[in-house]
Design a protein around this motif. Structure first.
Motif, PDB file in Angstrom:
ATOM      1  N   PRO A  63       0.753  -1.054  -0.521  1.00 50.21           N
ATOM      2  CA  PRO A  63      -0.278  -0.045   0.844  1.00 50.21           C
ATOM      3  C   PRO A  63       0.843   1.139  -0.328  1.00 50.21           C
ATOM      4  CG  PRO A  63      -0.493  -1.364   2.000  1.00 50.21           C
ATOM      5  CD  PRO A  63       0.953  -1.939   1.277  1.00 50.21           C
ATOM      6  N   VAL A  64       1.093   1.781  -1.219  1.00 47.00           N
ATOM      7  CA  VAL A  64       1.523   3.231  -0.964  1.00 47.00           C
ATOM      8  C   VAL A  64       1.049   4.113  -1.435  1.00 47.00           C
ATOM      9  CG1 VAL A  64       3.360   4.522  -2.233  1.00 47.00           C
ATOM     10  CG2 VAL A  64       3.937   2.188  -2.289  1.00 47.00           C
ATOM     11  N   LYS A  65       0.745   5.250  -0.197  1.00 52.45           N
ATOM     12  CA  LYS A  65      -0.256   6.341  -0.724  1.00 52.45           C
ATOM     13  C   LYS A  65      -0.054   7.290  -2.426  1.00 52.45           C
ATOM     14  CE  LYS A  65      -1.259   7.375   3.635  1.00 52.45           C
ATOM     15  NZ  LYS A  65      -0.814   8.420   5.610  1.00 52.45           N
ATOM     16  N   PRO A  66      -0.764   8.639  -2.543  1.00 51.44           N
ATOM     17  CA  PRO A  66      -0.328   9.060  -4.086  1.00 51.44           C
ATOM     18  C   PRO A  66       0.856   9.842  -3.379  1.00 51.44           C
ATOM     19  CG  PRO A  66      -2.883   8.900  -3.631  1.00 51.44           C
ATOM     20  CD  PRO A  66      -2.371   8.077  -2.418  1.00 51.44           C
ATOM     21  N   GLY A  67       1.895  10.444  -4.113  1.00 53.70           N
ATOM     22  CA  GLY A  67       2.592  10.589  -3.660  1.00 53.70           C
ATOM     23  C   GLY A  67       3.780  10.398  -3.620  1.00 53.70           C
ATOM     24  N   GLN A  68       3.618   9.340  -2.712  1.00 56.04           N
ATOM     25  CA  GLN A  68       5.278   8.398  -2.869  1.00 56.04           C
ATOM     26  C   GLN A  68       5.870   7.585  -3.373  1.00 56.04           C
ATOM     27  OE1 GLN A  68       4.077   7.277   1.752  1.00 56.04           O
ATOM     28  NE2 GLN A  68       4.031   9.304   2.155  1.00 56.04           N
ATOM     29  N   LEU A  69       5.050   7.159  -4.341  1.00 54.62           N
ATOM     30  CA  LEU A  69       5.236   6.181  -5.048  1.00 54.62           C
ATOM     31  C   LEU A  69       7.012   6.512  -5.479  1.00 54.62           C
ATOM     32  CD1 LEU A  69       4.655   3.617  -6.996  1.00 54.62           C
ATOM     33  CD2 LEU A  69       4.753   5.416  -9.261  1.00 54.62           C
ATOM     34  N   LYS A  74      12.561   3.545  -5.181  1.00 51.99           N
ATOM     35  CA  LYS A  74      13.667   3.628  -4.576  1.00 51.99           C
ATOM     36  C   LYS A  74      13.743   2.472  -3.580  1.00 51.99           C
ATOM     37  CE  LYS A  74      15.403   8.066  -6.400  1.00 51.99           C
ATOM     38  NZ  LYS A  74      14.361   9.179  -6.200  1.00 51.99           N
ATOM     39  N   GLY A  75      13.267   2.794  -2.606  1.00 52.95           N
ATOM     40  CA  GLY A  75      13.408   1.812  -1.312  1.00 52.95           C
ATOM     41  C   GLY A  75      13.271   0.577  -1.745  1.00 52.95           C
ATOM     42  N   LEU A  76      11.591   0.209  -2.869  1.00 52.55           N
ATOM     43  CA  LEU A  76      11.987  -1.643  -2.570  1.00 52.55           C
ATOM     44  C   LEU A  76      13.365  -1.512  -3.812  1.00 52.55           C
ATOM     45  CD1 LEU A  76       8.348  -1.375  -4.052  1.00 52.55           C
ATOM     46  CD2 LEU A  76       9.857  -2.509  -1.823  1.00 52.55           C
ATOM     47  N   ALA A  77      13.600  -0.943  -4.630  1.00 50.81           N
ATOM     48  CA  ALA A  77      14.678  -1.506  -5.422  1.00 50.81           C
ATOM     49  C   ALA A  77      15.991  -1.817  -4.388  1.00 50.81           C
ATOM     50  CB  ALA A  77      14.944  -0.115  -6.076  1.00 50.81           C
ATOM     51  N   ALA A  78      16.257  -0.775  -3.463  1.00 46.22           N
ATOM     52  CA  ALA A  78      17.080  -0.594  -2.566  1.00 46.22           C
ATOM     53  C   ALA A  78      16.958  -2.226  -1.505  1.00 46.22           C
ATOM     54  CB  ALA A  78      17.447   0.402  -1.602  1.00 46.22           C
ATOM     55  N   ALA A  79      15.924  -2.628  -1.405  1.00 42.15           N
ATOM     56  CA  ALA A  79      15.973  -3.685  -0.367  1.00 42.15           C
ATOM     57  C   ALA A  79      16.054  -4.930  -0.946  1.00 42.15           C
ATOM     58  CB  ALA A  79      14.449  -3.795  -0.026  1.00 42.15           C
ATOM     59  N   ILE A  88      -3.870   1.367  -9.910  1.00 41.75           N
ATOM     60  CA  ILE A  88      -4.828   1.808  -9.771  1.00 41.75           C
ATOM     61  C   ILE A  88      -3.698   2.697  -8.103  1.00 41.75           C
ATOM     62  CG2 ILE A  88      -7.405   3.326  -9.015  1.00 41.75           C
ATOM     63  CD1 ILE A  88      -8.040   1.648 -11.187  1.00 41.75           C
ATOM     64  N   PRO A  89      -3.452   4.661  -7.586  1.00 41.19           N
ATOM     65  CA  PRO A  89      -4.054   5.509  -8.772  1.00 41.19           C
ATOM     66  C   PRO A  89      -2.440   5.995  -8.940  1.00 41.19           C
ATOM     67  CG  PRO A  89      -3.734   5.993  -6.732  1.00 41.19           C
ATOM     68  CD  PRO A  89      -3.621   4.935  -6.434  1.00 41.19           C
ATOM     69  N   HIS A  90      -1.206   4.305  -9.853  1.00 41.99           N
ATOM     70  CA  HIS A  90      -0.450   5.210  -9.602  1.00 41.99           C
ATOM     71  C   HIS A  90       0.355   4.461 -10.403  1.00 41.99           C
ATOM     72  CE1 HIS A  90       0.509   5.791  -5.506  1.00 41.99           C
ATOM     73  NE2 HIS A  90       0.112   4.084  -5.186  1.00 41.99           N
ATOM     74  N   LYS A  91      -0.495   3.842 -12.441  1.00 41.60           N
ATOM     75  CA  LYS A  91       0.121   3.378 -13.113  1.00 41.60           C
ATOM     76  C   LYS A  91       1.022   5.287 -14.364  1.00 41.60           C
ATOM     77  CE  LYS A  91      -2.597  -0.183 -13.963  1.00 41.60           C
ATOM     78  NZ  LYS A  91      -3.971  -0.737 -14.476  1.00 41.60           N
ATOM     79  N   GLU A  92       0.115   6.083 -14.585  1.00 40.29           N
ATOM     80  CA  GLU A  92       0.624   6.981 -15.366  1.00 40.29           C
ATOM     81  C   GLU A  92       1.618   7.644 -14.267  1.00 40.29           C
ATOM     82  OE1 GLU A  92      -2.812   9.707 -17.430  1.00 40.29           O
ATOM     83  OE2 GLU A  92      -3.948   7.445 -16.828  1.00 40.29           O
ATOM     84  N   GLU A  93       1.826   7.676 -13.182  1.00 39.08           N
ATOM     85  CA  GLU A  93       2.915   8.367 -12.115  1.00 39.08           C
ATOM     86  C   GLU A  93       3.962   7.368 -12.562  1.00 39.08           C
ATOM     87  OE1 GLU A  93       2.752   9.166  -7.983  1.00 39.08           O
ATOM     88  OE2 GLU A  93       4.872  10.379  -8.425  1.00 39.08           O
ATOM     89  N   ALA A  94       4.223   6.028 -12.495  1.00 34.85           N
ATOM     90  CA  ALA A  94       4.948   5.013 -12.391  1.00 34.85           C
ATOM     91  C   ALA A  94       5.258   5.234 -14.614  1.00 34.85           C
ATOM     92  CB  ALA A  94       4.655   3.547 -12.217  1.00 34.85           C
ATOM     93  N   PHE A  95       4.722   5.368 -14.882  1.00 35.92           N
ATOM     94  CA  PHE A  95       5.138   5.625 -16.400  1.00 35.92           C
ATOM     95  C   PHE A  95       6.071   6.650 -16.246  1.00 35.92           C
ATOM     96  CE2 PHE A  95       4.856   7.963 -20.669  1.00 35.92           C
ATOM     97  CZ  PHE A  95       5.118   6.944 -21.544  1.00 35.92           C
TER      98      PHE A  95
END
Ligand SMILES: NC(=O)c1ccc[n+]([C@@H]2O[C@H](COP(=O)([O-])OP(=O)(O)OC[C@H]3O[C@@H](n4cnc5c(N)ncnc54)[C@H](OP(=O)(O)O)[C@@H]3O)[C@@H](O)[C@H]2O)c1
Length: 302
Positions: A63-69, A74-79, A88-95
């Motif tokens: 669960p990741v809040k909007p604005g914290q993607l 970065k954290g997940l990659a580092a881990a 939803i709602p992160h697909k376009e920001e992920a792009f």
């Protein structure tokens, strides 16, 4: 991880005591980022595939809040995560946040499947292929004219995939400017007015609901009368899968059209990510389908 706590955690993760799953220092990690994310059936599906293919892997809801993607990626990659699905709602920001994009993601303008490779985020969009593979598995021929309702992330992916497979694409969306933008991005296609598409249905081979109408059963659209002009041979697909039988599909079935629900798309779109992160290309087989269908039925979402 907040999404892994609470009463629904065990069935969603698909792991129970005694099923032989081990988490250790070599476990490959992936997950799904969304807000909210506890409705996602992806953990159940991927962990089922991990078990079937004897992969030392785990797939968790994130669960990741909007604005914290950005911070989360970065954290997940580092881990040491291999990658994530994004919903939803992160697909376009992920792009926007990806360092590299596949051609498919670029065409769709959205990314739902990310890989972390040496500090870089590589984004793909598997929704369009998943949608088409599911239709083909149901015997729907991808040809002729396809009318897509919606112009959000999923509609963009579906429209691009259908166009790439030779369909003539028509788009209708509540907010016309988004439909115009989609047709412009595709470089082809026709926009139909949101109130006008039912009068053009007789020309179509395929109708796709790619809006969120019908999700959670909330939909008082008078679908039956909107479908009045559909011709024999029309196929009607809904990408919403909660519930599986949406009000649109119910109306279409009553009118005798071939219908395809969104559950198979969910399974088909997940395969490529599983292969990237866990090294095996799983089948969209009956067992995968049954495990999700039974879970939806348990929750009154058949
Ligand atoms: N089966 C699968 O594997 C799969 C994969 C991806 C998505 N999905 C489902 O597909 C749906 C859309 O996802 P998305 O990522 O494209 O969402 P999105 O980007 O938020 O787009 C939502 C779309 O729905 C339209 N819409 C929302 N409420 C509406 C209403 N009351 N009347 C008419 N149109 C309405 C929006 O129109 P406006 O532009 O006018 O707001 C927009 O076109 C979701 O339910 C999602 O769960 C399923």
């Amino acid at each position: 991880m907040g999404g892994a706590s609470g009463p629904s955690a065990a069935p969603l993760l698909g792991k129970t005591e005694g099923d032989g799953v081990t988490i250790d220092g070599r476990t490959r990690l992936a997950g799904v980022i969304g807000w909210p994310v506890d409705h996602s059936r992806s953990p159940m599906l991927h962990n089922h595939w991990c078990r079937v293919h004897q992969v030392n892997g785990a797939y968790v809801p994130l669960p990741v809040k909007p604005g914290q993607l950005e911070m989360a990626l970065k954290g997940l990659a580092a881990a040491g995560f291999r990658g994530v699905n994004v919903t939803i709602p992160h697909k376009e920001e992920a792009f926007r946040l990806c360092d590299e994009l596949t051609e498919t993601a670029r065409r769709a303008g959205a990314a739902n499947t990310l890989r972390f490779v040496e500090g870089r985020v590589i984004g793909d969009c598997t929704d369009g292929t998943g949608f088409c593979d599911n239709l083909l598995a149901h015997g729907v021929r991808l040809e002729g004219r396809a009318l897509i309702l919606g112009a959000g992330g999923a509609a963009r992916a579906v429209a691009a995939a259908l166009q790439d497979r030779g369909c003539e694409v028509f788009i209708s969306n509540r907010t016309a400017s988004r439909a115009e933008a989609l047709v412009q991005a595709l470089g082809a296609g026709t926009v139909l007015d949101w109130t006008d598409w039912p009068s053009r249905l007789g020309e179509m081979n395929l109708l796709v609901n790619a809006t969120s109408l019908g999700m959670g059963g909330r939909d008082d659209t008078a679908w039956s009368s909107l479908l009045q002009k559909g011709q024999e041979g029309l196929s009607v697909a809904d990408i919403v899968y909660t519930p599986r039988q949406t009000p649109l599909l119910k109306a279409a079935q009553e009118r005798g059209f071939r219908t395809v629900d969104g559950l198979g798309m969910l399974i088909c779109q997940a395969r490529a990510g599983f292969q990237e992160w866990f090294g095996v290309l799983p089948e969209a087989d009956e067992a995968s389908f049954d495990i999700l269908a039974q879970d939806l039925a348990r929750h009154g979402l058949s």
